[in-house]
Design an enzyme around this catalytic site. Structure first.
Site, PDB file in Angstrom:
ATOM      1  N   VAL A  15       0.834  -1.215   0.000  1.00  0.00           N
ATOM      2  CA  VAL A  15       0.000   0.000   0.000  1.00  0.00           C
ATOM      3  C   VAL A  15       0.868   1.264   0.000  1.00  0.00           C
ATOM      4  O   VAL A  15       0.600   2.219  -0.735  1.00  0.00           O
ATOM      5  CB  VAL A  15      -0.966  -0.006   1.210  1.00  0.00           C
ATOM      6  N   GLU A 130     -10.523   5.320   5.571  1.00  0.00           N
ATOM      7  CA  GLU A 130     -11.331   4.806   4.454  1.00  0.00           C
ATOM      8  C   GLU A 130     -10.780   3.482   3.907  1.00  0.00           C
ATOM      9  O   GLU A 130     -11.542   2.563   3.590  1.00  0.00           O
ATOM     10  CB  GLU A 130     -11.383   5.861   3.333  1.00  0.00           C
ATOM     11  N   GLY A 188      -0.331  -9.417  -3.644  1.00  0.00           N
ATOM     12  CA  GLY A 188      -0.348  -8.369  -2.609  1.00  0.00           C
ATOM     13  C   GLY A 188      -1.712  -8.187  -1.970  1.00  0.00           C
ATOM     14  O   GLY A 188      -1.953  -7.186  -1.308  1.00  0.00           O
ATOM     15  N   GLU A 191      -3.096 -10.540   3.834  1.00  0.00           N
ATOM     16  CA  GLU A 191      -2.445  -9.900   4.982  1.00  0.00           C
ATOM     17  C   GLU A 191      -1.076 -10.541   5.208  1.00  0.00           C
ATOM     18  O   GLU A 191      -0.793 -11.636   4.703  1.00  0.00           O
ATOM     19  CB  GLU A 191      -3.306 -10.108   6.237  1.00  0.00           C
ATOM     20  N   LYS A 206     -13.341  -5.760   9.578  1.00  0.00           N
ATOM     21  CA  LYS A 206     -13.958  -4.753   8.706  1.00  0.00           C
ATOM     22  C   LYS A 206     -15.447  -4.626   9.015  1.00  0.00           C
ATOM     23  O   LYS A 206     -15.995  -3.521   9.028  1.00  0.00           O
ATOM     24  CB  LYS A 206     -13.755  -5.139   7.240  1.00  0.00           C
TER      25      LYS A 206
HETATM   26  P1  NAP Z   1       3.229  -4.856   3.628  1.00  0.00           P
HETATM   27  O1  NAP Z   1       3.346  -5.011   2.169  1.00  0.00           O
HETATM   28  O2  NAP Z   1       3.622  -5.995   4.502  1.00  0.00           O
HETATM   29  O3  NAP Z   1       4.078  -3.553   4.048  1.00  0.00           O
HETATM   30  C1  NAP Z   1       4.322  -3.204   5.360  1.00  0.00           C
HETATM   31  C2  NAP Z   1       5.359  -2.087   5.392  1.00  0.00           C
HETATM   32  O4  NAP Z   1       5.508  -1.639   6.726  1.00  0.00           O
HETATM   33  C3  NAP Z   1       6.747  -2.520   4.918  1.00  0.00           C
HETATM   34  O5  NAP Z   1       7.321  -1.506   4.139  1.00  0.00           O
HETATM   35  C4  NAP Z   1       7.543  -2.692   6.213  1.00  0.00           C
HETATM   36  O6  NAP Z   1       8.913  -2.339   6.095  1.00  0.00           O
HETATM   37  C5  NAP Z   1       6.871  -1.685   7.117  1.00  0.00           C
HETATM   38  N1  NAP Z   1       6.899  -2.102   8.516  1.00  0.00           N
HETATM   39  C6  NAP Z   1       6.260  -3.139   9.083  1.00  0.00           C
HETATM   40  N2  NAP Z   1       6.534  -3.212  10.386  1.00  0.00           N
HETATM   41  C7  NAP Z   1       7.393  -2.202  10.648  1.00  0.00           C
HETATM   42  C8  NAP Z   1       8.064  -1.756  11.819  1.00  0.00           C
HETATM   43  N3  NAP Z   1       7.894  -2.367  12.985  1.00  0.00           N
HETATM   44  N4  NAP Z   1       8.851  -0.669  11.721  1.00  0.00           N
HETATM   45  C9  NAP Z   1       9.025  -0.040  10.534  1.00  0.00           C
HETATM   46  N5  NAP Z   1       8.428  -0.414   9.395  1.00  0.00           N
HETATM   47  C10 NAP Z   1       7.616  -1.487   9.453  1.00  0.00           C
HETATM   48  O7  NAP Z   1       1.738  -4.481   4.049  1.00  0.00           O
HETATM   49  P2  NAP Z   1       0.581  -3.887   3.125  1.00  0.00           P
HETATM   50  O8  NAP Z   1      -0.065  -4.993   2.359  1.00  0.00           O
HETATM   51  O9  NAP Z   1       1.085  -2.707   2.423  1.00  0.00           O
HETATM   52  O10 NAP Z   1      -0.500  -3.476   4.236  1.00  0.00           O
HETATM   53  C11 NAP Z   1      -0.303  -2.343   5.052  1.00  0.00           C
HETATM   54  C12 NAP Z   1      -1.577  -2.040   5.816  1.00  0.00           C
HETATM   55  O11 NAP Z   1      -2.639  -1.780   4.901  1.00  0.00           O
HETATM   56  C13 NAP Z   1      -2.094  -3.161   6.701  1.00  0.00           C
HETATM   57  O12 NAP Z   1      -2.718  -2.611   7.841  1.00  0.00           O
HETATM   58  C14 NAP Z   1      -3.144  -3.850   5.826  1.00  0.00           C
HETATM   59  O13 NAP Z   1      -4.131  -4.527   6.589  1.00  0.00           O
HETATM   60  C15 NAP Z   1      -3.738  -2.653   5.146  1.00  0.00           C
HETATM   61  N6  NAP Z   1      -4.394  -2.932   3.881  1.00  0.00           N
HETATM   62  C16 NAP Z   1      -3.742  -3.648   2.938  1.00  0.00           C
HETATM   63  C17 NAP Z   1      -4.368  -3.876   1.720  1.00  0.00           C
HETATM   64  C18 NAP Z   1      -3.703  -4.659   0.641  1.00  0.00           C
HETATM   65  O14 NAP Z   1      -4.336  -4.919  -0.390  1.00  0.00           O
HETATM   66  N7  NAP Z   1      -2.432  -5.067   0.790  1.00  0.00           N
HETATM   67  C19 NAP Z   1      -5.640  -3.370   1.488  1.00  0.00           C
HETATM   68  C20 NAP Z   1      -6.283  -2.616   2.485  1.00  0.00           C
HETATM   69  C21 NAP Z   1      -5.643  -2.397   3.689  1.00  0.00           C
HETATM   70  P3  NAP Z   1       9.948  -3.191   5.200  1.00  0.00           P
HETATM   71  O15 NAP Z   1       9.465  -3.018   3.787  1.00  0.00           O
HETATM   72  O16 NAP Z   1      11.258  -2.563   5.427  1.00  0.00           O
HETATM   73  O17 NAP Z   1       9.829  -4.599   5.675  1.00  0.00           O
HETATM   74  N1  HSE Z   2      -6.174  -8.848   3.004  1.00  0.00           N
HETATM   75  C1  HSE Z   2      -7.224  -7.935   2.708  1.00  0.00           C
HETATM   76  C2  HSE Z   2      -8.172  -8.544   1.694  1.00  0.00           C
HETATM   77  C3  HSE Z   2      -6.633  -6.658   2.189  1.00  0.00           C
HETATM   78  O1  HSE Z   2      -7.813  -9.561   1.083  1.00  0.00           O
HETATM   79  O2  HSE Z   2      -9.266  -8.039   1.508  1.00  0.00           O
HETATM   80  C4  HSE Z   2      -7.644  -5.568   2.080  1.00  0.00           C
HETATM   81  O3  HSE Z   2      -8.037  -5.128   3.335  1.00  0.00           O
END
Ligand code: NAP
Ligand code: HSE
Length: 429
Positions: A15, A130, A188, A191, A206
C-alpha cells in the site's frame, strides 16, 4: 501554512508504494484539487536496503520513528505498516502531537478505535481510515456522510479480497486451495498473516468497523461471529453449483429487535443473486437505509493502487482540514450503546452434507431428528459414495441457529450417521 503539506509515511510495502506512486505521479492534480501540494518527507521502514521498485530518494527512508514524530513540519502521518504493535504506539504519539493520521489498518481501528478517536478529538487531529474496509471502494465516507440522514438497517457484503479471489478461482477453474492462496499473496492481496484472511478475521474486523458506523454503536471483533473458508471443499462447491448456488464469504450486520447481528461465514447464495457475480479481488457492499432504500458499492477490495486510492483521498481530506484550520472536525459517531444479538437467536437456512450408512430408514431417522427440533427440510440430494455409504445433502428452510445446533448434536450421534461433513448457511432467497 507552507505551499506543500509534509507527510510522514509509516511503511513502504504494497500500500505504501501505491501511496508514493499516486502522490508523486498525480501531484499536480492533487494540488489543484486541495490548493496545496503534498510532499512525502520521511518514510519509516524496517529494511533500508530493500529494493522498493520505485524511483525514490534513499534519504527519505528511515528506521527511526522519531524522525517523523519529532518533526514539526510533518502534519500528516500515514500509517500503512499494519499490525497493532508497535503501530498503535506510533499512531497514538502522532495524535498526541496534534498530527492528523490516515490509516489503512482495520486491526487497529477495530480493536483500539475508541481510544484513538478520543485521542484525535482531544488533540484536534483528524483520524481517517477509508482504506481499512474494502480497499478502493468508498464506504466509510458514504456511511458517515452521504447516508447520514438514514437509519441504516443492514450492511451485507463481500469484504475480503483474498478469500473472494480464492473462492472464485476454486469455483470457476477448480483451483486448489493452497495454490490460489499463494497467488493471492503474490498479488499483494493477503495480509502479512494470511490466516486472518482465510479464517475470516480480516472480514470480521472490517464488519466491526462498518457496523459501528452504520448503527452508531461500537461493535468490536469479539462481537462478531466468525467462520472462515478453510472448511470449504471442492465437493461443497460442486454440490452448491448443482443446487444453483455459489459459495461466498459474506459479512452480515443487521439491526434487529434483539440487538445488532454481526457475522462472517461462508454462505451459499443463489447464482442469480447480485453478490454471486462479484468475483476475483472485487468486493461489494449492500447498505439498506430507511430513506434511501438499497444501495450497493462495488470495486477492488485489495491491492496496491486501489487501496492507495482510498488512502490518498483521506490524505487530501486531512490536508484540506489543515488548510482551513479545522483538523479534527470529523468526529466519532458511536454515540449509542446497543446490545449485540446472541448467535443462537440468528435465523438462517442451512446446507448440510452428511455421510451415512446406505440402508433403509436412515433418511427417516435424520428427518425425524430435524423435525423434533423444528427444522424443516426444503430439499434432499442423495449420492452413492461406495457400496455401503451414501452422501446426503440437505437444504433447510429458515430456522434459529440454536435449533439447528441441537438437531446436529442428535444427528451426529445417530448410529447410521458416519460423519457430518459440512454445514454452511444459505442466504439470499
Ligand atoms: P506490507 O506489504 O507488509 O508492508 C508493510 C510495510 O511496513 C513494509 O514496508 C515494512 O517495512 C513496514 N513495517 C512493518 N513493520 C514495521 C516496523 N515495525 N517498523 C518499521 N516499518 C515497518 O503491508 P501492506 O499490504 O502494504 O498493508 C499495510 C496495511 O494496509 C495493513 O494494515 C493492511 O491490513 C492494510 N491494507 C492492505 C491492503 C492490501 O491490499 N495489501 C488493502 C487494504 C488495507 P519493510 O518493507 O522494510 O519490511
Ligand atoms: N487482506 C485484505 C483482503 C486486504 O484480502 O481483503 C484488504 O483489506
Amino acid at each position: 501554512m507552507s505551499d506543500s503539506i509534509q507527510i510522514g509515511l509509516l511503511g513502504l510495502g504494497t500500500v505504501g508504494r501505491g501511496v508514493y506512486r499516486i502522490i508523486t505521479g498525480n501531484g499536480e492534480n492533487i494540488k489543484r484539487k486541495i490548493g496545496a501540494g503534498l510532499e512525502i518527507k520521511k518514510i519509516l521502514v524496517r529494511d533500508l536496503n530493500r529494493d522498493r521498485g520505485i524511483d525514490l530518494d534513499p534519504g527519505k527512508l528511515t528506521t527511526r520513528i522519531e524522525d517523523i514524530l519529532e518533526d514539526p513540519e510533518i502534519k500528516i502521518v500515514v500509517e500503512v505498516m499494519g499490525g497493532i504493535e508497535p503501530t498503535l504506539g506510533y499512531v497514538s504519539a502522532a495524535l498526541e502531537k496534534g498530527k492528523s493520521v490516515v490509516t489503512a489498518n482495520k486491526d487497529m481501528i477495530a480493536t483500539c478505535g475508541k481510544q484513538l478517536f478520543a485521542l484525535a478529538e482531544a488533540n484536534s487531529a483528524d483520524l481517517l481510515f477509508e482504506a481499512s474496509v474494502a480497499g478502493g471502494i468508498p464506504i466509510i465516507r458514504p456511511l458517515k456522510q452521504c447516508l447520514a440522514a438514514n437509519r441504516i438497517t443492514q450492511v451485507i457484503g463481500i469484504i475480503n479480497g483474498t478469500t473472494n479471489y480464492m473462492l472464485s478461482k476454486m469455483t470457476g477453474e477448480g483451483s486448489d486451495f493452497e495454490d490460489v492462496l499463494r497467488e493471492a499473496q503474490a498479488k499483494g492481496y493477503a495480509e502479512a498473516d494470511p490466516g486472518s484472511d482465510i479464517e475470516g478475521y480480516d472480514a470480521a474486523r472490517k464488519l466491526a468497523i462498518l457496523a459501528s458506523i452504520a448503527f452508531n454503536s461500537r461493535i468490536v471483533l469479539d462481537d462478531v461471529y466468525v467462520e472462515g473458508i478453510t472448511g470449504i471443499t471442492a465437493t461443497d462447491i460442486a454440490y452448491a453449483g448443482e443446487l444453483n448456488y455459489t459459495i461466498k464469504l459474506l459479512a452480515i450486520a443487521k439491526e434487529t429487535d434483539e440487538g445488532i447481528e454481526a457475522r462472517v461465514h461462508p454462505t451459499l447464495i443463489p447464482v442469480h443473486h447480485p453478490l454471486a457475480a462479484v468475483n476475483d479481488v472485487y468486493n461489494a457492499i449492500f447498505v439498506t437505509g430507511d430513506a434511501v432504500g438499497d444501495t450497493m458499492f462495488y470495486g477492488r477490495g485489495a491491492g496496491e493502487m486501489p487501496t492507495a486510492s482510498a488512502v490518498v483521498a483521506d490524505i487530501m481530506d486531512a490536508a484540506r482540514d489543515l488548510l482551513r484550520n479545522v483538523p479534527g472536525i470529523i468526529s466519532c459517531t458511536c454515540y449509542e450503546e446497543k446490545p449485540v444479538k446472541d448467535m443462537g437467536a440468528v435465523e438462517s437456512r442451512y446446507y448440510i452434507r452428511l455421510q451415512v450408512s446406505d440402508r433403509p430408514g436412515v433418511l427417516a431417522s435424520i428427518a425425524y431428528a430435524f423435525g423434533d427440533k423444528e427444522v424443516s427440510l426444503a430439499s434432499v440430494l442423495q449420492k452413492q459414495t461406495d457400496t455401503v455409504t451414501a452422501e446426503i445433502v440437505l437444504v433447510t428452510h429458515k430456522v434459529r441457529e440454536k435449533n439447528m445446533r441441537e438437531a446436529l448434536e442428535i444427528i451426529k450421534h445417530l448410529s447410521s450417521v458416519k460423519e457430518v461433513s459440512n454445514v454452511i448457511r444459505v442466504e439470499g432467497e
